[in-house]
Scaffold this active site. Structure first.
Site, PDB file in Angstrom:
ATOM      1  N   ARG A  42     -37.616 -46.179  -1.534  1.00  9.15           N
ATOM      2  CA  ARG A  42     -37.068 -46.166  -2.843  1.00  9.15           C
ATOM      3  C   ARG A  42     -36.429 -44.993  -2.853  1.00  9.15           C
ATOM      4  O   ARG A  42     -37.042 -43.810  -2.866  1.00  9.15           O
ATOM      5  CB  ARG A  42     -38.124 -46.419  -3.865  1.00  9.15           C
TER       6      ARG A  42
ATOM      7  N   GLU B 281     -32.064 -35.759  -7.621  1.00  8.66           N
ATOM      8  CA  GLU B 281     -33.405 -35.897  -7.231  1.00  8.66           C
ATOM      9  C   GLU B 281     -32.947 -36.034  -5.782  1.00  8.66           C
ATOM     10  O   GLU B 281     -31.829 -36.387  -5.538  1.00  8.66           O
ATOM     11  CB  GLU B 281     -34.068 -36.967  -7.807  1.00  8.66           C
TER      12      GLU B 281
ATOM     13  N   HIS C  99     -47.534 -43.674  -4.605  1.00  9.23           N
ATOM     14  CA  HIS C  99     -46.739 -43.670  -5.827  1.00  9.23           C
ATOM     15  C   HIS C  99     -46.339 -44.901  -6.135  1.00  9.23           C
ATOM     16  O   HIS C  99     -46.181 -45.414  -7.398  1.00  9.23           O
ATOM     17  CB  HIS C  99     -45.552 -42.835  -5.303  1.00  9.23           C
TER      18      HIS C  99
END
Ligand SMILES: Cc1cc2nc3c(=O)[nH]c(=O)nc-3n(C[C@H](O)[C@H](O)[C@H](O)COP(=O)(O)OP(=O)(O)OC[C@H]3O[C@@H](n4cnc5c(N)ncnc54)[C@H](O)[C@@H]3O)c2cc1C
Length: 519
Positions: free
Chosen positions: A389, A120, A354
């Site tokens: 993050r 990712e 998010h």
């Protein structure tokens, strides 16, 4: 009057963090009450985690993971916390998720033992393990079985925690150790019958998850109204880094909702394109489609503004039909029922709120600044995420701090037997005006989206502060005049959390990570 309930530990929230803490403390003999404000135990963001959880890829090590976390976090992370998660995280994934809960993570090839490590954004190596795109759901199902069968755990569903029970002054009867502020449990509303129940506990754990619902567009579930931060804030508990709100770059652009299109789609070769079918991410960052989230989100936003379009597109049609359906069954199904066949057409996407990188400040065991109170999971700020993050570290953080706080609770609760007297809550009888509540939510969500969003400036933030402070005064006023309900509790918490975020954003004069200021 409803009699107070007494327990060793009360945990607010049945997401991954709360559930792991509950099982850890209960395994060592503590009586635990775990509450959730929903009718079902399955609630919050944990069951919706798609991409996966960080483990240990081939040729991976603690140093590499630490470096990636620090870099994604704009070097604003708290190093001891990053050291802890990069050392303990993979070990606890193995111990708890793989060995104890027997979670079947996806294998490279059917029938073989090699785990499938996916990639990712901003990871330098493939290290994320997953259960296709339903990782959170599979993990939570296994954990709930454990919670339900544990004899030391009592589950209260449909219960909304209202506030922390605290003692802020020295009391004559208290033990010496409580000559400082401390938490003695919570007061909670039974959503069904309206009873207000005090739950006394030696240790209280806030595991209430995120706050996405205070924004107009979010990937978060209905429950994510910032309750934990608001409760902590009202009790004077220290919160930090609240200005760092992470926007996920790719959520489905459609009328109904903002369904998340996982980053692993780009990890597996999906590319972002504009309405003219042109790739654009390489103009913004050398890592192009796999740049850190804040950069991808802002790049999309700027591309939308430049082309005057409401979205961009994510194209994975270079992969074949069966591969896509098998690797992303949930995303395929959810986009298909909303009218998009991702095997044939690019998916229209926009950024949405998010994740909250900041929260209630905690130490390496989840302890807050208030004695007897812990905070874990998304509501906490361990310092791991800094100003932004790294993907798939949130489940990991919930697992690590859930476990370590559970252990610490067992170790440190011997002396905590004092409880102050409880004065019964006298509730009002006047019913709330539901249409006012929904209009206030709209004002709140629009204010946060427009003025405390992806791109900020002082003028916008000041405008938000003025609107929010006025709204908070109004809401507080009818909070004390009406019969309590989940709706009014959530609204009061939402606006309180929004005020705290805006204040933190106003105080931060430089851009960093997700906090981006433009003159
Ligand atoms: C769509 C989506 C996909 C994601 N994908 C990933 C991923 O692939 N990998 C990853 O690492 N992270 C991912 N994340 C982030 C991650 O899922 C969350 O940060 C994490 O699950 C938070 O866990 P938690 O236990 O802190 O809170 P949650 O799972 O959100 O649980 C919060 C709990 O608190 C309860 N609660 C809240 N307020 C109250 C109250 N007042 N009274 C009683 N109960 C209350 C809720 O009902 C719920 O039970 C994703 C998030 C979303 C939204």
């Amino acid at each position: 009057m409803v009699k107070p309930v007494k327990t060793d530990v009360v945990i607010i929230g049945s997401g991954l963090a709360g559930s792991i803490a509950a099982i850890t403390a209960a395994n060592e003999g503590k009586n635990v009450i775990i509450i959730t404000k929903t009718k079902n135990l399955k609630s919050g963001n944990s069951p919706y985690a798609q991409g996966g959880i960080v483990y240990k890829g081939k040729l991976d090590n603690q140093k590499k993971l630490k470096k990636d976390i620090m870099k994604a976090g704009a070097e604003h992370c708290w190093e001891p916390a990053v050291d802890l998660i990069s050392k303990q995280g993979p070990k606890l994934v193995k111990k708890i998720l793989i060995d104890e809960l027997n979670i079947e993570f996806e294998k490279k090839e059917e029938g073989k033992n090699d785990l499938d490590f996916t990639l990712e954004a901003a990871h330098s190596i493939n290290r994320i393990i997953h259960c296709k795109d339903k990782t959170g759901n599979v993990i939570q199902d296994k954990i709930f079985n454990k919670l339900k069968e544990h004899q030391n755990i009592t589950i209260y569903t449909n219960q909304t925690a209202i506030d922390l029970l605290t003692l802020t002054h020295h009391s004559k009867n208290s033990l010496d150790i409580y000559r400082k502020p401390a938490c003695f449990g919570i007061i909670s509303l039974d959503n069904q019958n309206g009873n207000i129940i005090p739950i006394y506990a030696q240790k209280t754990v806030l595991a209430t998850g995120g706050l996405g619902q205070i924004y107009l567009h979010t990937t978060n579930t209905r429950e994510s109204t910032g309750d934990g931060i608001a409760m902590a804030w009202r009790a004077g508990v220290r919160c930090i880094n609240l200005q760092y709100i992470q926007f996920h770059p790719t959520t489905l652009y459609c009328d109904q909702d903002r369904f998340l299109i996982s980053e692993s789609l780009r990890g597996e070769g999906g590319v972002l394109i504009n309405d003219k079918n042109e790739e654009f991410m390489h103009q913004f960052h050398p890592q192009a489609n796999l740049a850190p989230r804040d950069i991808v989100a802002r790049s999309i936003y700027q591309t939308m503004l430049k082309n005057n379009r409401p979205c961009v597109f994510l194209d994975i049609t270079n992969k074949n039909f069966n591969w896509i359906k098998n690797r992303f069954p949930s995303i395929y199904k959810n986009t298909f029922i909303r009218g998009i066949d991702m095997t044939k057409k690019p998916i229209p996407v926009v950024p949405a709120v998010h994740y909250s990188c900041g929260g209630i400040k905690v130490d390496l065991k989840g302890k807050t600044s208030l004695s007897r109170l812990y905070a874990i999971g998304e509501v906490a700020c361990t310092g791991v995420h800094g100003a932004n993050r790294l993907a798939s570290t949130s489940l990991l953080e919930s697992l690590v701090w859930g476990y370590l706080s559970g252990k610490d609770i067992v170790k440190s609760s011997k002396k905590d037997h004092y409880f102050p007297p409880y004065l019964p809550w006298i509730d009002e009888t006047k019913k709330i005006d539901r249409s006012l509540i929904s209009k206030d939510w709209l004002t709140l969500k629009n204010t946060m989206w427009n003025y405390v969003g992806l791109i900020r400036n002082r003028h916008r933030l000041q405008r938000a502060q003025t609107i929010l402070k006025h709204l908070m005064t109004e809401i507080d006023d009818y909070y004390y005049k009406c019969k309590l309900s989940k709706e009014i509790i959530e609204l009061r918490n939402g606006v309180q959390t929004a005020v705290a975020i805006t204040l933190a954003a106003l105080e931060t004069r430089n851009s960093k990570g997700t906090h981006f200021l433009k003159k």
